[in-house]
Design a protein around this motif. Structure first.
Motif, PDB file in Angstrom:
ATOM      1  N   VAL A  66       1.104  -1.309   0.206  1.00 20.54           N
ATOM      2  CA  VAL A  66       0.124  -0.484   0.452  1.00 20.54           C
ATOM      3  C   VAL A  66       0.384   0.878  -0.011  1.00 20.54           C
ATOM      4  O   VAL A  66       0.591   2.402   0.055  1.00 20.54           O
ATOM      5  CB  VAL A  66      -0.475   0.216   0.975  1.00 20.54           C
ATOM      6  CG1 VAL A  66      -1.468  -0.962   0.693  1.00 20.54           C
ATOM      7  CG2 VAL A  66      -0.184   0.213   2.470  1.00 20.54           C
ATOM      8  N   TYR A  67       2.206   0.882  -0.129  1.00 22.14           N
ATOM      9  CA  TYR A  67       3.355   2.722   0.091  1.00 22.14           C
ATOM     10  C   TYR A  67       2.657   3.334  -1.228  1.00 22.14           C
ATOM     11  O   TYR A  67       2.577   3.858  -0.941  1.00 22.14           O
ATOM     12  CB  TYR A  67       4.153   1.726  -0.071  1.00 22.14           C
ATOM     13  CG  TYR A  67       5.635   2.886  -0.056  1.00 22.14           C
ATOM     14  CD1 TYR A  67       5.740   3.723   1.438  1.00 22.14           C
ATOM     15  CD2 TYR A  67       6.138   2.813  -1.260  1.00 22.14           C
ATOM     16  CE1 TYR A  67       6.756   5.367   1.331  1.00 22.14           C
ATOM     17  CE2 TYR A  67       7.329   4.598  -1.450  1.00 22.14           C
ATOM     18  CZ  TYR A  67       7.317   5.269  -0.220  1.00 22.14           C
ATOM     19  OH  TYR A  67       7.880   6.553  -0.649  1.00 22.14           O
ATOM     20  N   ASP A  68       3.093   2.854  -2.646  1.00 20.47           N
ATOM     21  CA  ASP A  68       2.894   3.584  -3.615  1.00 20.47           C
ATOM     22  C   ASP A  68       1.366   3.857  -3.497  1.00 20.47           C
ATOM     23  O   ASP A  68       0.689   5.154  -4.559  1.00 20.47           O
ATOM     24  CB  ASP A  68       2.300   2.747  -5.282  1.00 20.47           C
ATOM     25  CG  ASP A  68       3.501   2.168  -5.072  1.00 20.47           C
ATOM     26  OD1 ASP A  68       5.078   3.383  -4.584  1.00 20.47           O
ATOM     27  OD2 ASP A  68       4.266   0.681  -5.440  1.00 20.47           O
ATOM     28  N   ASN A  69       0.322   3.743  -2.527  1.00 27.74           N
ATOM     29  CA  ASN A  69      -0.937   5.000  -2.676  1.00 27.74           C
ATOM     30  C   ASN A  69      -1.462   5.454  -1.375  1.00 27.74           C
ATOM     31  O   ASN A  69      -2.417   5.162  -0.186  1.00 27.74           O
ATOM     32  CB  ASN A  69      -2.451   3.526  -2.572  1.00 27.74           C
ATOM     33  CG  ASN A  69      -3.694   4.508  -2.810  1.00 27.74           C
ATOM     34  OD1 ASN A  69      -3.512   5.194  -3.937  1.00 27.74           O
ATOM     35  ND2 ASN A  69      -4.670   3.099  -2.695  1.00 27.74           N
ATOM     36  N   THR A  70      -0.351   5.025  -0.285  1.00 26.71           N
ATOM     37  CA  THR A  70      -0.411   6.153   0.940  1.00 26.71           C
ATOM     38  C   THR A  70       0.411   7.332   1.028  1.00 26.71           C
ATOM     39  O   THR A  70       1.568   8.059   0.660  1.00 26.71           O
ATOM     40  CB  THR A  70       0.362   5.583   2.169  1.00 26.71           C
ATOM     41  OG1 THR A  70      -0.442   3.946   1.450  1.00 26.71           O
ATOM     42  CG2 THR A  70       0.399   6.065   3.359  1.00 26.71           C
ATOM     43  N   GLY A 118       3.357  10.783  -1.975  1.00 23.94           N
ATOM     44  CA  GLY A 118       2.375  10.162  -1.785  1.00 23.94           C
ATOM     45  C   GLY A 118       1.799  10.380  -2.958  1.00 23.94           C
ATOM     46  O   GLY A 118       2.458  11.224  -4.098  1.00 23.94           O
ATOM     47  N   PRO A 119       1.077   9.546  -3.706  1.00 20.37           N
ATOM     48  CA  PRO A 119       0.872   9.422  -5.458  1.00 20.37           C
ATOM     49  C   PRO A 119       0.366  10.489  -5.748  1.00 20.37           C
ATOM     50  O   PRO A 119      -0.924  11.537  -5.091  1.00 20.37           O
ATOM     51  CB  PRO A 119      -0.958   8.312  -5.299  1.00 20.37           C
ATOM     52  CG  PRO A 119      -1.755   8.709  -3.511  1.00 20.37           C
ATOM     53  CD  PRO A 119       0.174   8.682  -2.932  1.00 20.37           C
ATOM     54  N   ILE A 138      -6.666  15.493  -1.509  1.00 22.33           N
ATOM     55  CA  ILE A 138      -5.931  14.828  -2.370  1.00 22.33           C
ATOM     56  C   ILE A 138      -6.823  13.488  -2.831  1.00 22.33           C
ATOM     57  O   ILE A 138      -7.254  12.505  -3.853  1.00 22.33           O
ATOM     58  CB  ILE A 138      -4.309  14.887  -1.606  1.00 22.33           C
ATOM     59  CG1 ILE A 138      -3.615  15.490  -1.141  1.00 22.33           C
ATOM     60  CG2 ILE A 138      -4.235  13.049  -2.304  1.00 22.33           C
ATOM     61  CD1 ILE A 138      -2.145  15.520  -0.716  1.00 22.33           C
ATOM     62  N   VAL A 139      -8.113  12.728  -1.195  1.00 18.21           N
ATOM     63  CA  VAL A 139      -8.609  11.450  -1.709  1.00 18.21           C
ATOM     64  C   VAL A 139      -9.705  11.253  -2.034  1.00 18.21           C
ATOM     65  O   VAL A 139     -10.645  11.026  -2.146  1.00 18.21           O
ATOM     66  CB  VAL A 139      -8.586  11.252  -0.090  1.00 18.21           C
ATOM     67  CG1 VAL A 139      -6.741  11.060   0.551  1.00 18.21           C
ATOM     68  CG2 VAL A 139      -8.816  11.778   1.491  1.00 18.21           C
TER      69      VAL A 139
END
Length: 222
Positions: free
Chosen positions: A99-103, A139-140, A164-165
């Motif tokens: 989940v790193y690339d989406n955190t 983050g992404p 962002i989200v």
């Protein structure tokens, strides 16, 4: 420590205990999660495990270097190294969980130095060493290695994450989204920032200037 309203006994250094709890929470999370990890170092009491303290070399620099407490400085540097290591452990778990690339990861602080360039004024003032803190966001969709001189507040973090989200922001919040700055490091969201400390210090800052006003024994001084 207090956990879910109960006082519990823990084993180990405080930051390691906090990190272990955060890692357990992240590993168990099956839905998108928010983890607020609040380390209490570097801070007094200046205690750190030996592996971060022994063989630590300190160079004496600065206006007050002849009065520097080397043991205190070594401990502070050890605390920072411990934080670096624990953040690395958290990042490793995010990667293991895929989940790193989406955190979104935000690193910041509540205040600056306890003793800064103005000597023994400490953090209870509005000079730069007290009010300027790290604010690192990754983050992404956020470019790596970008730096900005834009003026921001810590209460800008919430509306930024919301943007962002894609979460709707309440109209009553005071913070401003930093998303324009994350997209363009030369952008800005405000022309000035306002500071206060207790009931006797006020300050306002623009990009190039800062005005600080003190109220001492009923007299205003600037």
């Amino acid at each position: 420590l207090e956990k879910n309203g109960r006082i519990i006994k823990t084993n180990g250094y405080i930051n390691d205990v906090i990190t272990d709890e955060a890692i357990s929470f992240i590993k168990e999370s099956k839905q998108p999660f928010l983890s607020f990890i609040s380390y209490n170092t570097p801070h007094s009491p200046m205690q750190v495990p030996d592996k971060y303290y022994l063989n630590k070399k300190v160079s004496l620099v600065g206006r007050y270097s002849n009065k520097e407490n080397i043991n205190k400085t070594k401990s502070a540097l050890g605390m920072i190294e411990n934080i670096d290591e624990n953040i690395g452990n958290i990042v490793s778990v995010l990667k293991e969980k895929d989940v790193y690339d989406n955190t979104i990861i935000i690193f910041t602080s509540d205040n600056g130095l306890a003793v800064g360039q103005h000597g023994l004024l400490g953090k209870q003032n509005l000079y730069e060493h007290s009010v300027r803190v790290p604010l690192i966001i990754s983050g992404p969709g956020i470019k790596n290695g970008e730096r900005t001189e834009s003026l921001v507040y810590l209460n800008d973090v919430f509306p930024t994450v919301a943007d962002i989200v894609g979460i709707e922001k309440p109209e009553t919040i005071d913070g401003l989204s930093l998303l324009p700055i994350l997209k363009d490091s030369k952008a800005t969201v405000r022309e000035s920032v306002y500071f206060s400390y207790k009931n006797f210090q006020r300050g306002v800052r623009t990009k190039n200037w800062k005005l600080i006003k003190y109220l001492v024994e009923g007299k205003k001084t600037t």
